[in-house]
Design an enzyme around this catalytic site. Structure first.
Site, PDB file in Angstrom:
ATOM      1  N   LYS A 184     -94.223  65.942 -87.313  1.00  0.00           N
ATOM      2  CA  LYS A 184     -92.768  66.003 -87.529  1.00  0.00           C
ATOM      3  C   LYS A 184     -92.376  65.044 -88.654  1.00  0.00           C
ATOM      4  O   LYS A 184     -91.620  65.407 -89.567  1.00  0.00           O
ATOM      5  CB  LYS A 184     -92.072  65.640 -86.204  1.00  0.00           C
ATOM      6  CG  LYS A 184     -90.572  65.532 -86.216  1.00  0.00           C
ATOM      7  CD  LYS A 184     -90.041  64.114 -86.335  1.00  0.00           C
ATOM      8  CE  LYS A 184     -90.424  63.175 -85.220  1.00  0.00           C
ATOM      9  NZ  LYS A 184     -89.804  61.847 -85.336  1.00  0.00           N
ATOM     10  N   LYS A 233     -87.405  54.281 -92.714  1.00  0.00           N
ATOM     11  CA  LYS A 233     -88.384  54.670 -91.685  1.00  0.00           C
ATOM     12  C   LYS A 233     -89.370  55.700 -92.252  1.00  0.00           C
ATOM     13  O   LYS A 233     -90.573  55.627 -91.999  1.00  0.00           O
ATOM     14  CB  LYS A 233     -87.637  55.220 -90.468  1.00  0.00           C
ATOM     15  CG  LYS A 233     -88.511  55.745 -89.353  1.00  0.00           C
ATOM     16  CD  LYS A 233     -89.425  54.692 -88.740  1.00  0.00           C
ATOM     17  CE  LYS A 233     -90.406  55.322 -87.757  1.00  0.00           C
ATOM     18  NZ  LYS A 233     -91.466  54.416 -87.339  1.00  0.00           N
TER      19      LYS A 233
HETATM   20  P1  NAP Z   1     -91.573  61.007 -76.587  1.00  0.00           P
HETATM   21  O1  NAP Z   1     -92.309  60.143 -75.643  1.00  0.00           O
HETATM   22  O2  NAP Z   1     -92.109  62.357 -76.877  1.00  0.00           O
HETATM   23  O3  NAP Z   1     -90.063  61.160 -76.047  1.00  0.00           O
HETATM   24  C1  NAP Z   1     -89.182  62.057 -76.662  1.00  0.00           C
HETATM   25  C2  NAP Z   1     -87.834  61.989 -75.968  1.00  0.00           C
HETATM   26  O4  NAP Z   1     -86.968  62.980 -76.567  1.00  0.00           O
HETATM   27  C3  NAP Z   1     -87.883  62.305 -74.476  1.00  0.00           C
HETATM   28  O5  NAP Z   1     -86.882  61.583 -73.822  1.00  0.00           O
HETATM   29  C4  NAP Z   1     -87.592  63.804 -74.458  1.00  0.00           C
HETATM   30  O6  NAP Z   1     -87.066  64.261 -73.225  1.00  0.00           O
HETATM   31  C5  NAP Z   1     -86.512  63.872 -75.525  1.00  0.00           C
HETATM   32  N1  NAP Z   1     -86.329  65.204 -76.067  1.00  0.00           N
HETATM   33  C6  NAP Z   1     -87.206  65.945 -76.790  1.00  0.00           C
HETATM   34  N2  NAP Z   1     -86.661  67.123 -77.148  1.00  0.00           N
HETATM   35  C7  NAP Z   1     -85.413  67.145 -76.610  1.00  0.00           C
HETATM   36  C8  NAP Z   1     -84.346  68.086 -76.632  1.00  0.00           C
HETATM   37  N3  NAP Z   1     -84.445  69.253 -77.298  1.00  0.00           N
HETATM   38  N4  NAP Z   1     -83.206  67.768 -75.989  1.00  0.00           N
HETATM   39  C9  NAP Z   1     -83.087  66.595 -75.329  1.00  0.00           C
HETATM   40  N5  NAP Z   1     -84.052  65.641 -75.280  1.00  0.00           N
HETATM   41  C10 NAP Z   1     -85.201  65.925 -75.927  1.00  0.00           C
HETATM   42  O7  NAP Z   1     -91.365  60.308 -77.999  1.00  0.00           O
HETATM   43  P2  NAP Z   1     -91.389  58.745 -78.371  1.00  0.00           P
HETATM   44  O8  NAP Z   1     -92.782  58.377 -78.727  1.00  0.00           O
HETATM   45  O9  NAP Z   1     -90.641  57.972 -77.373  1.00  0.00           O
HETATM   46  O10 NAP Z   1     -90.587  58.787 -79.752  1.00  0.00           O
HETATM   47  C11 NAP Z   1     -89.172  58.871 -79.787  1.00  0.00           C
HETATM   48  C12 NAP Z   1     -88.715  58.740 -81.240  1.00  0.00           C
HETATM   49  O11 NAP Z   1     -89.150  57.477 -81.761  1.00  0.00           O
HETATM   50  C13 NAP Z   1     -89.307  59.815 -82.166  1.00  0.00           C
HETATM   51  O12 NAP Z   1     -88.373  60.134 -83.162  1.00  0.00           O
HETATM   52  C14 NAP Z   1     -90.524  59.110 -82.772  1.00  0.00           C
HETATM   53  O13 NAP Z   1     -90.893  59.661 -84.015  1.00  0.00           O
HETATM   54  C15 NAP Z   1     -89.996  57.696 -82.885  1.00  0.00           C
HETATM   55  N6  NAP Z   1     -91.022  56.640 -82.877  1.00  0.00           N
HETATM   56  C16 NAP Z   1     -92.082  56.706 -82.016  1.00  0.00           C
HETATM   57  C17 NAP Z   1     -93.032  55.696 -82.034  1.00  0.00           C
HETATM   58  C18 NAP Z   1     -94.229  55.684 -81.102  1.00  0.00           C
HETATM   59  O14 NAP Z   1     -95.174  54.937 -81.403  1.00  0.00           O
HETATM   60  N7  NAP Z   1     -94.245  56.445 -80.028  1.00  0.00           N
HETATM   61  C19 NAP Z   1     -92.886  54.620 -82.925  1.00  0.00           C
HETATM   62  C20 NAP Z   1     -91.785  54.562 -83.755  1.00  0.00           C
HETATM   63  C21 NAP Z   1     -90.855  55.590 -83.731  1.00  0.00           C
HETATM   64  P3  NAP Z   1     -88.072  64.756 -72.038  1.00  0.00           P
HETATM   65  O15 NAP Z   1     -88.495  63.515 -71.308  1.00  0.00           O
HETATM   66  O16 NAP Z   1     -87.228  65.677 -71.234  1.00  0.00           O
HETATM   67  O17 NAP Z   1     -89.223  65.457 -72.721  1.00  0.00           O
END
Ligand code: NAP
Length: 295
Positions: A239, A171
């Site tokens: 990050k 990744k």
């Molecule tokens: P996001 O929308 O910011 O969601 C992050 C999630 O993590 C939310 O459920 C958030 O909870 C939770 N979280 C954050 N800090 C926390 C903590 N300290 N304790 C407990 N829960 C916590 O992010 P996302 O875009 O879905 O991405 C999620 C993962 O997939 C990341 O590692 C990202 O790099 C990866 N990813 C993202 C994409 C993309 O295009 N978005 C693509 C591939 C991979 P709350 O709702 O309470 O904030």
């Protein structure tokens, strides 16, 4: 059919849970901000009040959290996943995180008789919603085979990369390219605009040439419309840039272009654009050049 627990209902998790429910899996959800669970509870998911409770409810535990700190909290923290697991379960971590953390998780789960896979994903909000993700997996092949039908309900393809940590490593290697392509698009669009070219003419060329990329196609149009709606937050790309830098340092691998790109991402986050889409990194390049790219 396996009972599933899914933790982390962010942009990616929401799409994945919708597809698990569509596929008929009995699913329990947990999220730090519980209100994000409610639409899924309305569709038949069960609500857990702690990660521990979610883990107790399931045969297979999936999570997709922001970063290493979130995984530390949710898995290793008080009332965390590790407090709720029992022998025979499988835990699948879809977070983009450090390979070292995957190794630590694997050992902690093994001590409880639980199998573990690091299984981060490529693709973004749309691919998550449309079960079109590309999943890269580290762990034991036999464990992947046991949960393959679940991962198939989320994805276009599944790639076995090797032992624990290898999914996370793949990744990071892939996201190095994503960041490079976004940065290259930004630099090229700023240069072309300052040279007096029309941005939509430039995009027409980028769409068809032998260096075209789905990223240019996906991001380019929104970028010249000044639409930075978040599909993948710039703060998460920082990050990832930091994870890549530390991983490369540990392996003594020079990544000079990525090091420069990380500085642009850092600057853009410092300007306050971290919650916007990753393509907002172009705004830092625009500031330096004294020009704005718009249709
Ligand atoms: P996001 O929308 O910011 O969601 C992050 C999630 O993590 C939310 O459920 C958030 O909870 C939770 N979280 C954050 N800090 C926390 C903590 N300290 N304790 C407990 N829960 C916590 O992010 P996302 O875009 O879905 O991405 C999620 C993962 O997939 C990341 O590692 C990202 O790099 C990866 N990813 C993202 C994409 C993309 O295009 N978005 C693509 C591939 C991979 P709350 O709702 O309470 O904030």
């Amino acid at each position: 059919m396996h009972n599933i627990a899914f933790l982390g209902l962010g942009i990616m998790g929401q799409g994945m849970v919708a597809n698990l429910l569509k596929a008929g899996y009995p699913t329990t959800v947990w999220n730090r901000s519980p209100e994000r669970c409610l639409p899924f509870v309305a569709q038949g998911a069960k609500l857990a009040h702690t990660p521990k409770e979610a883990a107790q409810s399931a045969d297979v535990i999936l999570y997709c959290l922001a970063d290493d700190a979130a995984v530390e909290q949710v898995v290793f923290g008080p009332s965390g996943v590790l407090e709720g697991v029992r022998a025979g379960q499988v835990a699948v971590n879809m977070t983009t995180q450090s390979p070292a953390l995957s190794l630590r998780e694997a050992a902690a789960y093994q001590a409880k008789g639980v199998d573990f896979l690091d299984a981060p994903v490529f693709g973004s909000k749309n691919e998550a919603a449309q079960a079109g993700l590309w999943i890269v997996v580290g762990g034991e092949r036999e464990v992947l085979e046991r949960v393959r039908p679940i991962l198939q309900a989320l994805s276009a393809s599944i790639h076995y990369m090797g032992e624990h940590g290898k999914g996370a490593a793949m990744k990071l290697a892939g996201n190095l390219i994503v960041a490079s392509q976004l940065h290259a698009l930004g630099e090229a669009m700023v240069l072309a605009t300052k040279a007096g070219l029309h941005p939509s003419d430039v995009l027409d060329v980028l769409r068809v040439t032998d260096f075209k990329s789905p990223i240019f196609e996906g991001v380019g149009g929104a970028l010249i419309a000044r639409n930075f709606e978040t599909y993948f937050a710039l703060k998460l790309m920082l990050k990832d840039a930091n994870l890549i830098a530390h991983f490369a340092e540990r392996l003594n691998v020079p990544i000079p272009a990525s090091a420069a790109i990380r500085e642009t991402i850092k600057a853009a986050v410092n300007h306050g654009w971290g919650e916007e889409n990753a393509s907002a990194l172009i705004k830092a390049l625009e500031l330096q050049a004294g020009v704005q790219v718009r249709a």
